[in-house]
Scaffold this motif. Structure first.
Motif: not given
Length: 112
Positions: A7-9, A33-41, A43-54
């Motif tokens: 998928c494009s995401r 505590d450094a993890v940042v989460r992005f909520q999906p729209v 038909p996507y169902k998984y929240t995306r998480a990434f390290c806010g530090t790197c």
């Protein structure tokens, strides 16, 4: 279990092969505590998480679901599994070649 999402995401994250982890087997050693989460729209169902530090794409680490995907690229060791299926193949760019015999789905896989 391991799967690749086209998928494009996931492509834009730079992380499209995921290892699905059972929640009861996952634990944070450090860095939650450094993890940042992005909520999906849909038909996507998984929240995306990434390290806010790197900025490393993590997948959906720390989900409340029974199992959740984490980006295979974040693992330092071989998880011992290989790609079982490809999802969102309908969104795959023409230049991407799927070079294995894993099952392919146009969207999310259907249990069967």
């Amino acid at each position: 279990m391991m799967a690749t999402c086209h998928c494009s995401r996931c492509r834009k994250l730079g992380a499209s092969t995921f290892v699905f982890v059972k929640r009861e087997t996952f634990r944070w050693i450090a860095g939650d505590d450094a993890v940042v989460r992005f909520q999906p729209v849909a038909p996507y169902k998984y929240t995306r998480a990434f390290c806010g530090t790197c900025g490393t794409a993590l997948g959906e680490v720390g989900s409340d679901a029974d199992s959740f995907p984490i980006a295979a690229d974040t693992l330092d060791v071989d998880p011992g599994v290989r790609v079982r299926f490809h999802e969102f193949v309908a969104e795959k760019p023409a230049w991407v070649m799927i070079c294995d015999d894993a099952k392919q789905f146009d969207g999310h896989p259907v249990k069967g």
